[in-house]
Design a protein around this motif. Structure first.
Motif, PDB file in Angstrom:
ATOM      1  N   ASN A 149       0.661  -1.461   0.292  1.00  0.00           N
ATOM      2  CA  ASN A 149      -0.226  -0.026   0.459  1.00  0.00           C
ATOM      3  C   ASN A 149       1.262   1.146   0.230  1.00  0.00           C
ATOM      4  O   ASN A 149       1.767   1.604   1.475  1.00  0.00           O
ATOM      5  N   LEU A 150       0.809   1.922  -0.919  1.00  0.00           N
ATOM      6  CA  LEU A 150       2.123   3.236  -1.437  1.00  0.00           C
ATOM      7  C   LEU A 150       1.108   4.367  -1.144  1.00  0.00           C
ATOM      8  O   LEU A 150       0.226   4.933  -1.495  1.00  0.00           O
ATOM      9  N   LEU A 151       2.228   5.083  -0.045  1.00  0.00           N
ATOM     10  CA  LEU A 151       2.027   6.337   0.302  1.00  0.00           C
ATOM     11  C   LEU A 151       3.019   7.599   0.167  1.00  0.00           C
ATOM     12  O   LEU A 151       4.265   7.224   0.474  1.00  0.00           O
ATOM     13  N   MET A 152       3.259   8.399  -0.924  1.00  0.00           N
ATOM     14  CA  MET A 152       3.277   9.055  -1.468  1.00  0.00           C
ATOM     15  C   MET A 152       3.167  10.411  -1.221  1.00  0.00           C
ATOM     16  O   MET A 152       2.764  11.168  -1.109  1.00  0.00           O
ATOM     17  N   PHE A 153       4.383  11.254  -0.704  1.00  0.00           N
ATOM     18  CA  PHE A 153       4.554  11.726   0.328  1.00  0.00           C
ATOM     19  C   PHE A 153       5.567  13.509  -0.401  1.00  0.00           C
ATOM     20  O   PHE A 153       6.445  12.770  -0.046  1.00  0.00           O
ATOM     21  N   SER A 154       5.038  15.055  -0.849  1.00  0.00           N
ATOM     22  CA  SER A 154       5.825  15.502  -0.443  1.00  0.00           C
ATOM     23  C   SER A 154       6.340  16.084   0.468  1.00  0.00           C
ATOM     24  O   SER A 154       7.033  16.806   0.628  1.00  0.00           O
ATOM     25  N   THR A 155       6.236  16.423   0.999  1.00  0.00           N
ATOM     26  CA  THR A 155       6.240  16.905   2.491  1.00  0.00           C
ATOM     27  C   THR A 155       5.306  16.623   4.358  1.00  0.00           C
ATOM     28  O   THR A 155       4.095  15.787   4.152  1.00  0.00           O
ATOM     29  N   HIS A 156       6.616  15.774   5.299  1.00  0.00           N
ATOM     30  CA  HIS A 156       5.606  15.697   6.176  1.00  0.00           C
ATOM     31  C   HIS A 156       5.094  17.008   7.864  1.00  0.00           C
ATOM     32  O   HIS A 156       6.466  16.666   8.021  1.00  0.00           O
ATOM     33  N   GLY A 157       4.598  17.392   6.918  1.00  0.00           N
ATOM     34  CA  GLY A 157       4.267  18.050   8.157  1.00  0.00           C
ATOM     35  C   GLY A 157       4.477  20.063   7.959  1.00  0.00           C
ATOM     36  O   GLY A 157       5.257  19.871   6.985  1.00  0.00           O
ATOM     37  N   SER A 158       3.847  21.144   8.498  1.00  0.00           N
ATOM     38  CA  SER A 158       4.152  22.140   8.183  1.00  0.00           C
ATOM     39  C   SER A 158       5.795  22.829   8.439  1.00  0.00           C
ATOM     40  O   SER A 158       6.504  23.770   8.045  1.00  0.00           O
ATOM     41  N   ASP A 159       6.817  21.452   9.624  1.00  0.00           N
ATOM     42  CA  ASP A 159       8.157  22.150   9.530  1.00  0.00           C
ATOM     43  C   ASP A 159       9.459  21.576   9.124  1.00  0.00           C
ATOM     44  O   ASP A 159      10.018  21.220   9.186  1.00  0.00           O
ATOM     45  N   ASP A 160       8.907  20.680   8.049  1.00  0.00           N
ATOM     46  CA  ASP A 160       9.456  19.779   6.957  1.00  0.00           C
ATOM     47  C   ASP A 160      10.551  20.518   6.387  1.00  0.00           C
ATOM     48  O   ASP A 160      10.050  21.806   5.624  1.00  0.00           O
ATOM     49  N   PRO A 161      11.878  20.421   6.180  1.00  0.00           N
ATOM     50  CA  PRO A 161      13.008  21.156   5.982  1.00  0.00           C
ATOM     51  C   PRO A 161      12.349  21.005   4.055  1.00  0.00           C
ATOM     52  O   PRO A 161      13.047  21.452   3.359  1.00  0.00           O
ATOM     53  N   ALA A 162      11.705  20.561   3.075  1.00  0.00           N
ATOM     54  CA  ALA A 162      11.611  20.190   2.509  1.00  0.00           C
ATOM     55  C   ALA A 162      10.580  20.811   1.617  1.00  0.00           C
ATOM     56  O   ALA A 162      10.691  21.586   0.455  1.00  0.00           O
ATOM     57  N   ILE A 163       9.857  22.400   2.444  1.00  0.00           N
ATOM     58  CA  ILE A 163       9.312  23.346   1.872  1.00  0.00           C
ATOM     59  C   ILE A 163       9.864  24.137   1.735  1.00  0.00           C
ATOM     60  O   ILE A 163       9.576  25.082   0.637  1.00  0.00           O
ATOM     61  N   SER A 164      11.123  25.014   2.659  1.00  0.00           N
ATOM     62  CA  SER A 164      12.050  26.028   2.353  1.00  0.00           C
ATOM     63  C   SER A 164      12.743  25.237   1.454  1.00  0.00           C
ATOM     64  O   SER A 164      13.629  25.948   0.805  1.00  0.00           O
ATOM     65  N   ALA A 165      13.300  23.998   1.052  1.00  0.00           N
ATOM     66  CA  ALA A 165      14.164  23.608  -0.061  1.00  0.00           C
ATOM     67  C   ALA A 165      13.720  23.905  -0.635  1.00  0.00           C
ATOM     68  O   ALA A 165      14.244  24.185  -2.363  1.00  0.00           O
ATOM     69  N   THR A 166      12.391  23.344  -1.567  1.00  0.00           N
ATOM     70  CA  THR A 166      11.385  23.673  -2.901  1.00  0.00           C
ATOM     71  C   THR A 166      11.141  25.249  -2.436  1.00  0.00           C
ATOM     72  O   THR A 166      11.157  25.760  -3.759  1.00  0.00           O
ATOM     73  N   ASN A 167      11.009  25.854  -2.095  1.00  0.00           N
ATOM     74  CA  ASN A 167      10.673  27.448  -2.521  1.00  0.00           C
ATOM     75  C   ASN A 167      12.223  27.771  -2.654  1.00  0.00           C
ATOM     76  O   ASN A 167      11.391  28.813  -3.307  1.00  0.00           O
ATOM     77  N   ASP A 168      12.828  27.639  -2.066  1.00  0.00           N
ATOM     78  CA  ASP A 168      14.820  28.233  -2.364  1.00  0.00           C
ATOM     79  C   ASP A 168      14.601  27.819  -4.063  1.00  0.00           C
ATOM     80  O   ASP A 168      15.190  28.838  -4.516  1.00  0.00           O
ATOM     81  N   ARG A 169      14.497  26.214  -4.052  1.00  0.00           N
ATOM     82  CA  ARG A 169      14.237  25.879  -5.643  1.00  0.00           C
ATOM     83  C   ARG A 169      13.737  27.223  -6.409  1.00  0.00           C
ATOM     84  O   ARG A 169      14.717  27.363  -7.644  1.00  0.00           O
ATOM     85  N   LEU A 170      12.066  27.054  -6.211  1.00  0.00           N
ATOM     86  CA  LEU A 170      11.684  27.640  -7.799  1.00  0.00           C
ATOM     87  C   LEU A 170      12.478  29.593  -7.191  1.00  0.00           C
ATOM     88  O   LEU A 170      12.478  29.851  -8.072  1.00  0.00           O
ATOM     89  N   ALA A 171      12.688  29.775  -6.275  1.00  0.00           N
ATOM     90  CA  ALA A 171      13.815  31.525  -6.647  1.00  0.00           C
ATOM     91  C   ALA A 171      14.631  30.976  -6.891  1.00  0.00           C
ATOM     92  O   ALA A 171      15.307  32.528  -7.864  1.00  0.00           O
ATOM     93  N   ARG A 172      15.900  30.504  -6.841  1.00  0.00           N
ATOM     94  CA  ARG A 172      16.767  30.280  -7.978  1.00  0.00           C
ATOM     95  C   ARG A 172      16.142  29.749  -9.358  1.00  0.00           C
ATOM     96  O   ARG A 172      17.565  30.056 -10.213  1.00  0.00           O
ATOM     97  N   ILE A 173      15.542  29.160  -9.709  1.00  0.00           N
ATOM     98  CA  ILE A 173      14.718  29.546 -11.192  1.00  0.00           C
ATOM     99  C   ILE A 173      14.132  30.818 -11.767  1.00  0.00           C
ATOM    100  O   ILE A 173      13.186  30.901 -12.958  1.00  0.00           O
TER     101      ILE A 173
END
Length: 455
Positions: A331-355
């Motif tokens: 049973n597959l669970l795919m997720f882009s973030t695990h909670g509001s303090d997940d470092p992936a959120i800021s990292a993704t926003n930083d990536r958007l800023a760089r492009i």
């Protein structure tokens, strides 16, 4: 379309399913369309429908985008000639003068429908949302917070709630005048309530805001709304699914409609796919529970998925890894973030800023990628049940599946039923899918969907 009783436009996808669920369980057959409904399709495929909705994404729109989009949507609703036309908003009043402006949407609707005054209702006690003296409260676990002190909404990344008085908050978005039906007015005798409400509707106010904290209030509001119906002019409403809770409470109590039996189950499936783009605490708890109870997690590389230079390769690699796990019976669970303090959120926003896309709504870029991943997995595996989490994620991702309409099958959590999809694509026609807002559902929600039961 003379049998239609109510039409509505939802300002996000999961809120639209919320309205569908309340009406369906209240005995009013309802179909939710992903785009403006076609009358011929409605008559041919859903002749039993008494209510229809259009799932929109206006919660993320600017006022200028609303000016471009909402008149067409509202004209489509008006053309059906139902007694009620509802602009559905979130019960946490997500909005600001620049994003998802409820004030601007009300102005547009008032003009399209020729409404002298617009009833507005936000409280929905079953969803643990309460309005008292025009102030909005929401409950988390056993604590009820004024919304400007709510642990999530006061810190919302796009539309933080810094004011709980809805008249003040709305007043920053529109110059329309706002009157109030407070608990002190609603709890009077029927005759006094009727007189006071009519005075507000006939007076100097453009918007009439209802308090509501319990079922007795819902019944009174439902009675007032039912008495307003006019075959020649649709009543334009702005508010949460509190309106549907009020109307169905009144209809069921008075025997106008019989509530639907919701004890049936649709049965379990062998495997389930979950696609989550929500950072909400409730979804984080659900991810934590699922990973500890037999679901296999696959974290999405959101940084590379939002970058056009790497998105295609990253998406294909994700699909291949997911196919392997599904082939192993997971049973597959795919997720882009695990909670509001997940470092992936800021990292993704930083990536958007760089492009060169700083400030862009991440969901508008990431969610279509999630939808393409889900589409390919369902097509290649033949699995027939899925969950999508997060309002923006649902709104953008499900369009990748070619789904044009949804009908509620069983209740699982308030505002997040398991639905049957209609599509011209045979891979997705009849797909069972849950479209869940981030903040709703118990920790074991995914297991309930897997089992096809509310328990």
């Amino acid at each position: 379309m003379s049998d239609l009783l109510l039409t509505y436009y939802g300002d996000d996808f999961t809120g639209s399913t919320d309205v569908m669920e309340v009406l369906e369980w209240g005995g009013v057959p309802t179909v939710l369309f992903l785009d403006p409904a076609d009358a011929n399709t409605l008559q041919a495929r859903f002749p039993e429908a008494r209510a229809i909705g259009i799932a929109g994404v206006s919660r993320t729109m600017s006022p200028a985008q609303m000016d471009e989009h909402l008149p067409t949507a509202f004209e489509a609703l008006r053309a059906f000639g139902a007694p009620y036309a509802h602009y559905k908003i979130c019960s946490t009043f997500d909005s600001s003068p620049t994003v998802g402006s409820i004030g601007r949407a009300t102005e547009i609707g008032q003009q399209i429908f020729g409404a002298k005054a617009v009833p507005m209702m936000v409280g929905a006690p079953k969803l643990r949302r309460y309005v008292a003296f025009s102030n909005l409260f929401a409950r988390v676990d056993d604590v009820t917070y004024r919304l400007d002190r709510h642990p999530t909404m006061s810190k919302h990344p796009i539309t933080p709630m810094d004011e709980s008085d809805l008249r003040v908050h709305l007043g920053k978005q529109t110059d329309l005048s706002i009157g109030a039906m407070t608990v002190l007015h609603i709890e009077r005798s029927d005759a006094d309530v009727d007189d006071y409400f009519q005075g507000l509707m006939d007076g100097k106010y453009d918007i009439i805001l209802f308090d509501s904290i319990n079922d007795a209030h819902l019944h009174t509001i439902g009675r007032l709304l039912w008495a307003m119906r006019d075959k020649d002019a649709p009543i334009f409403l702005v508010g949460s699914s509190g309106f549907q809770y009020a109307l169905t409470h009144y209809w069921n109590t008075e025997g106008i409609f019989q509530p639907k039996d919701t004890t049936n189950i649709v049965g379990a499936v062998d495997q389930l796919i979950v696609m989550s783009g929500s950072a909400a605490p409730a979804t984080a708890d659900q991810i934590t529970w699922a990973l500890a109870n037999g679901f296999t997690g696959l974290r999405l590389d959101s940084e590379n998925l939002v970058d056009p230079a790497t998105a295609d390769a990253t998406r294909e690699a994700t699909i291949q890894e997911a196919l392997t796990l599904i082939g192993e019976g997971k049973n597959l669970l795919m997720f882009s973030t695990h909670g509001s303090d997940d470092p992936a959120i800021s990292a993704t926003n930083d990536r958007l800023a760089r492009i060169g896309k700083a400030g862009t709504n991440v969901g508008s870029i990431l969610a279509p990628q999630q939808g393409m991943i889900l589409r390919d997995l369902l097509t290649r595996t033949g699995l027939r049940r899925a969950v999508v989490c997060g309002g923006d994620t649902c709104g953008y991702a499900t369009r990748q599946l070619g789904i044009f309409a949804l009908q509620a099958l069983i209740p699982v959590a308030p505002g997040a039923p398991l639905c049957r999809a209609s599509s011209d694509d045979p891979y997705f026609d009849g797909l069972e899918i849950s479209l869940k807002a981030g903040q709703v559902g118990k920790p074991d929600y995914f297991r309930s969907i897997l089992r096809g039961s509310a328990t």
